[in-house]
Design an enzyme around this catalytic site. Sequence first.
Site, short mmCIF file in Angstrom:
data_model
loop_
_atom_site.label_atom_id
_atom_site.label_comp_id
_atom_site.label_asym_id
_atom_site.label_seq_id
_atom_site.Cartn_x
_atom_site.Cartn_y
_atom_site.Cartn_z
N GLU A 145 86.25 79.71 62.96
CA GLU A 145 85.33 79.33 62.30
C GLU A 145 85.22 77.75 62.48
OE1 GLU A 145 84.40 81.38 58.23
OE2 GLU A 145 86.36 80.31 58.00
N HIS B 259 89.08 73.51 55.61
CA HIS B 259 88.90 74.50 54.94
C HIS B 259 90.20 75.31 54.52
CE1 HIS B 259 86.67 78.28 54.66
NE2 HIS B 259 87.13 78.85 55.48
#
Length: 247
Positions: free
Chosen positions: A83, A102
């Site tokens: 990601e 994140h």
Amino acid sequence: MTDDRITAALTEAIATACRVMAAGGLVEHVLGHISARAGDHHLLVRCRGPREAGLSRTRPEDIKLVPIQGPAGDLDGWTPPNELPIHTGVLRRRPEVTAVAHAHPPAVVTHSLLDEPLLPVYGAYDIPGARMAAGGIPVWSRSALVTTDELAGAMAEAMGDRPVVVLRGHGVVSAAGGDDPVAAVRTAVLQAFALDTLARVTLAVRQAGGTPRAIGDDDLAGLPDLGGGFNVETMWRHLLTRLPAAD
């Protein structure tokens, strides 16, 4: 301070912040990552190493320099997170942002599935969290793995100019800026902690049979700004005490 010393300090800060997220329950096992802007065209990001053991074991050598635009290139056996577009997408669209975290706090993920907004249900209990909620906490409706620029763009659009965005059924992205990139890394993580606390308290109210409701405008307006020295530096020192002793 030379560029090399700045990079070394920022690398150490990201590695420590990854361990702090793990110790605080914001991530589980090998999931989650943190990045920081390193000049105009690169970022430092937590990558997966050849002997991956999860975020709780992150070391400075797991932090690698990769381009904000284009392929990561040869990282000597390390691979960037799947990601990575979360980080590059936010950094490209928001030049004021210096650091991106994140995480997958279980309480935030659980609350996101209720499809209800997180409200400033308390005030002085957690002033940064109350202010964050009062400003609105956006939710991106997708629960996809953010592996493309297209998905990252949609996520960043949902985030807007807010410090955090909840990814429904997935986790949270937290962004922070400022002239000090090390402080920005810490702030991004602390915002994720504040969001986690808000979600946990909100879920506890529901589990007790209550209905979460926002505190009054007068109480919100009366909350003092305790400053970065307390909200960031003091809180960060506390979180460091929760790290397990080094092997």
